[in-house]
Enzyme design. Structure first.
Site, PDB file in Angstrom:
ATOM      1  N   ARG A  85      -8.640   0.193 -10.609  1.00  0.00           N
ATOM      2  CA  ARG A  85      -9.057   1.650 -11.063  1.00  0.00           C
ATOM      3  C   ARG A  85      -7.316   3.179 -10.457  1.00  0.00           C
ATOM      4  O   ARG A  85      -7.678   3.580 -10.838  1.00  0.00           O
ATOM      5  CB  ARG A  85     -10.229   2.922 -11.048  1.00  0.00           C
ATOM      6  CG  ARG A  85     -10.691   2.405  -9.624  1.00  0.00           C
ATOM      7  CD  ARG A  85     -12.833   2.447 -10.418  1.00  0.00           C
ATOM      8  NE  ARG A  85     -13.084   1.233 -10.621  1.00  0.00           N
ATOM      9  CZ  ARG A  85     -14.699   0.999 -11.192  1.00  0.00           C
ATOM     10  NH1 ARG A  85     -14.926   2.402 -11.035  1.00  0.00           N
ATOM     11  NH2 ARG A  85     -14.725   0.380 -11.255  1.00  0.00           N
ATOM     12  N   GLU A 136     -10.347  -1.405  -7.033  1.00  0.00           N
ATOM     13  CA  GLU A 136      -8.979  -1.334  -6.747  1.00  0.00           C
ATOM     14  C   GLU A 136      -8.409  -1.010  -7.856  1.00  0.00           C
ATOM     15  O   GLU A 136      -7.200  -0.215  -7.964  1.00  0.00           O
ATOM     16  CB  GLU A 136      -8.624  -2.165  -5.651  1.00  0.00           C
ATOM     17  CG  GLU A 136      -8.067  -3.904  -6.503  1.00  0.00           C
ATOM     18  CD  GLU A 136      -8.165  -4.204  -6.730  1.00  0.00           C
ATOM     19  OE1 GLU A 136      -8.436  -5.069  -7.958  1.00  0.00           O
ATOM     20  OE2 GLU A 136     -10.318  -4.410  -6.474  1.00  0.00           O
ATOM     21  N   LYS A 176     -15.283 -10.022  -1.873  1.00  0.00           N
ATOM     22  CA  LYS A 176     -16.301 -10.715  -2.606  1.00  0.00           C
ATOM     23  C   LYS A 176     -16.409 -11.878  -2.075  1.00  0.00           C
ATOM     24  O   LYS A 176     -15.618 -12.040  -1.081  1.00  0.00           O
ATOM     25  CB  LYS A 176     -14.863 -10.990  -3.416  1.00  0.00           C
ATOM     26  CG  LYS A 176     -14.628  -9.819  -4.122  1.00  0.00           C
ATOM     27  CD  LYS A 176     -13.623 -10.740  -5.517  1.00  0.00           C
ATOM     28  CE  LYS A 176     -13.010  -9.769  -6.311  1.00  0.00           C
ATOM     29  NZ  LYS A 176     -14.316  -9.457  -7.337  1.00  0.00           N
ATOM     30  N   ASP A 230      -6.733 -11.472 -12.009  1.00  0.00           N
ATOM     31  CA  ASP A 230      -7.035 -10.592 -12.081  1.00  0.00           C
ATOM     32  C   ASP A 230      -5.956  -9.529 -12.333  1.00  0.00           C
ATOM     33  O   ASP A 230      -5.862  -8.372 -12.146  1.00  0.00           O
ATOM     34  CB  ASP A 230      -7.617  -9.673 -10.369  1.00  0.00           C
ATOM     35  CG  ASP A 230      -8.052  -8.827 -10.504  1.00  0.00           C
ATOM     36  OD1 ASP A 230      -8.787  -8.191 -11.199  1.00  0.00           O
ATOM     37  OD2 ASP A 230      -8.278  -8.355  -9.924  1.00  0.00           O
ATOM     38  N   ASP A 269      -7.630 -10.898  -5.981  1.00  0.00           N
ATOM     39  CA  ASP A 269      -8.266  -9.557  -5.743  1.00  0.00           C
ATOM     40  C   ASP A 269      -9.178 -10.551  -4.591  1.00  0.00           C
ATOM     41  O   ASP A 269      -9.946 -10.796  -4.992  1.00  0.00           O
ATOM     42  CB  ASP A 269      -8.489  -8.933  -6.376  1.00  0.00           C
ATOM     43  CG  ASP A 269      -9.573  -7.741  -5.735  1.00  0.00           C
ATOM     44  OD1 ASP A 269      -9.596  -7.822  -5.223  1.00  0.00           O
ATOM     45  OD2 ASP A 269     -10.707  -7.769  -6.695  1.00  0.00           O
ATOM     46  N   ASP A 299     -13.128  -2.892  -3.522  1.00  0.00           N
ATOM     47  CA  ASP A 299     -12.929  -3.687  -4.749  1.00  0.00           C
ATOM     48  C   ASP A 299     -13.274  -3.090  -5.898  1.00  0.00           C
ATOM     49  O   ASP A 299     -12.388  -3.749  -7.058  1.00  0.00           O
ATOM     50  CB  ASP A 299     -14.313  -4.734  -4.405  1.00  0.00           C
ATOM     51  CG  ASP A 299     -14.182  -6.167  -5.761  1.00  0.00           C
ATOM     52  OD1 ASP A 299     -12.911  -6.768  -5.462  1.00  0.00           O
ATOM     53  OD2 ASP A 299     -15.110  -6.214  -5.522  1.00  0.00           O
ATOM     54  N   LYS A 342      -3.565  -3.891 -15.379  1.00  0.00           N
ATOM     55  CA  LYS A 342      -3.040  -3.955 -14.201  1.00  0.00           C
ATOM     56  C   LYS A 342      -2.741  -5.302 -13.502  1.00  0.00           C
ATOM     57  O   LYS A 342      -2.717  -6.425 -14.195  1.00  0.00           O
ATOM     58  CB  LYS A 342      -4.907  -4.466 -13.886  1.00  0.00           C
ATOM     59  CG  LYS A 342      -5.562  -4.322 -12.755  1.00  0.00           C
ATOM     60  CD  LYS A 342      -6.808  -4.649 -12.749  1.00  0.00           C
ATOM     61  CE  LYS A 342      -7.530  -4.743 -11.361  1.00  0.00           C
ATOM     62  NZ  LYS A 342      -8.704  -5.259 -10.949  1.00  0.00           N
TER      63      LYS A 342
END
Length: 471
Positions: free
Chosen positions: A324, A322, A250, A261, A243, A320, A238
């Site tokens: 996956r 995202e 967030k 991230d 993010d 949020d 990933k």
């Protein structure tokens, strides 16, 4: 071309001060080997060889050496086979006098652990501001080459995680994969624009809201002893370079560290580096999804329904969640090649941190043999993992009335398990798969682990692959 990675190590043969590393039971033997005056000084200082205890030895020229305490060695302490971890040596670079050079004296410890801990303890992120002082340096003994390779890989990953997002966007992260491939003679394909939209629709949707377009970087490599049908190891990372959470924004406090991230991408890159440097007789396919999750008129919205590479449709319960989504496309593509093993790494859920804390990455797997190999390797090399269950009953929480599945559960329970179950939907039947949900960060400085980015699980992955496929 990237500058060489500085490990604070020197070549064997350089003149250096002796560094004695001893356990409490070895103090008498140390006393017999030191000059009488030096041993009297050690005794007068109250040195007892506790783990991490340091005593500088005076001499006629000023400094004559140093003694490091190893503490008690307990074989089953969960740290290492000898009970002595690399971190015992991890704060020496900045505790020993500045810019001095040291040589390890023989002792009952692993020189590779010493080199690894020393090198990682010398690391400071210095892309924009030089360190306040120079570290001490260590002569690397023969036979510690693997430790040096591991340190280089971890430092590469730390630099990537620590890089501010305005300097490391999707294109720059993809270019870092390309640079890694060039270093080891691997082929690298960078996919963008229409090809990315067509081949990775969920990943494209994650990155659509950002001004910086997404990329997928694919590195392919084969060891010099790898036959055409050699085991294929697929690594997926990933790489969310920042993010914001998207429309499910967030809070500011949760956004402060979101440059990290892309930590999963950095970890699989570090593992790939170690596998290639060891020239293992395997084929390697490294996939990194490089995106930024931002807010704009083009960004995905809550309750949007996305296509995926596998053909499943996904309703967006939360923008949020995202990571996956981009991993879903990478995993589906990896499965198309029928790999021997797939490992993905991601800073995926806060729930994993709530369950296990920052230092224990959560491991999920559909193959218990591979889970146990990773767990054992992590324990042996002081890069621990902890297994959590793929509890199938929770999979019903991902149901959607308008799509094949939702990207989140309709409750707040078991978030790390639910995320892993979502990913499992994109794994082909019969393909061994390991998912590692990690933090990729040190909240504070500890020996060998300075505050900032960390490549958790990278050494465990490389060690498990090496042990099983070394030939």
């Amino acid at each position: 071309m990237s500058p060489p990675i500085d490990l604070a190590l020197a070549d064997d043969g350089a003149p250096a001060l002796p560094l004695y590393a001893v356990a409490p039971t070895e103090l008498a033997a140390l006393g017999a080997s030191l000059p009488a005056a030096a041993w009297r000084y050690v005794c007068a200082s109250g040195f007892t060889a506790k783990a991490g205890e340091l005593c500088l030895l005076p001499g006629e020229a000023g400094l004559a050496g140093a003694v490091l305490g190893l503490g008690e060695s307990v074989a089953d302490d969960g740290v290492s086979p000898t009970g002595i971890s690399p971190w015992t040596f991890g704060d020496l670079p900045f505790r020993l006098p500045e810019d001095t050079l040291w040589r390890l004296a023989p002792g009952d410890y692993d020189p590779g652990h010493a080199v690894l801990g020393f090198a990682l303890g010398a690391y400071r992120f210095a892309s924009f501001k030089p360190p306040a002082r120079k570290p001490a340096r260590l002569v690397a003994p023969a036979g510690t080459e693997a430790a040096q390779v591991a340190a280089e890989a971890i430092i590469m990953a730390r630099d990537l995680v620590n890089m501010p997002a305005n300097h490391l966007g999707p294109a720059e992260l993809a270019n870092a994969v390309a640079a890694l491939g060039k270093e080891f003679g691997a082929s690298v394909e960078i996919i963008a624009d229409h090809a990315l939209e067509a081949g990775y629709p969920a990943l494209a949707a994650v990155g659509r809201g950002a001004a910086r377009a997404p990329r997928v970087a694919i590195l392919r490599w084969a060891g010099s002893r790898a036959a055409p049908e050699a085991p294929l190891i697929a690594l997926c990372g990933k790489g969310v370079c920042f993010d914001s959470g998207g429309y499910d924004l967030k809070p500011s406090a949760a956004m402060l560290r979101m440059k990290k991230d892309m930590g999963g991408a950095a970890v699989v890159m570090a593992a790939a580096r170690m596998i290639m440097a060891a020239d293992l007789p395997v084929r390697l396919a490294l996939r990194v999804g490089c995106v930024e999750n931002s807010v704009s008129g083009a960004a995905m919205r809550p309750l949007d329904v996305l296509a995926t590479r596998k053909g499943l449709t996904v309703e967006i319960g939360n923008t949020d969640a995202e990571g996956r989504l981009l991993l879903a496309d990478l995993l589906a593509e990896a499965c198309e090649e029928a790999p021997t093993l797939i490992i993905d790494c991601a800073t995926l859920t806060g729930a994993a941190r709530s369950a296990l804390g920052p230092d224990l990455p959560a491991l999920f797997s559909n193959d218990q043999i591979w889970a146990e190999r990773l767990l054992a390797a992590g324990k042996a090399c002081c890069d621990p993992l902890w297994q959590l269950p793929l509890w199938a009953d929770y999979g019903t929480w991902l149901r959607s009335h308008v799509a094949d599945l939702n990207n989140i559960a309709g409750n707040t329970h078991g978030g790390a398990v639910v995320a892993a179950l979502f990913l499992e939907r994109f794994i082909a039947t019969g393909v061994p798969w390991v998912h590692i949900d990690l933090y990729a960060w040190n909240d504070s400085t500890r020996p060998g682990r300075p505050e900032g980015g960390e490549a958790q699980a990278a050494r465990a992955i490389a060690a498990a692959v090496s042990l099983h496929f070394s030939g």
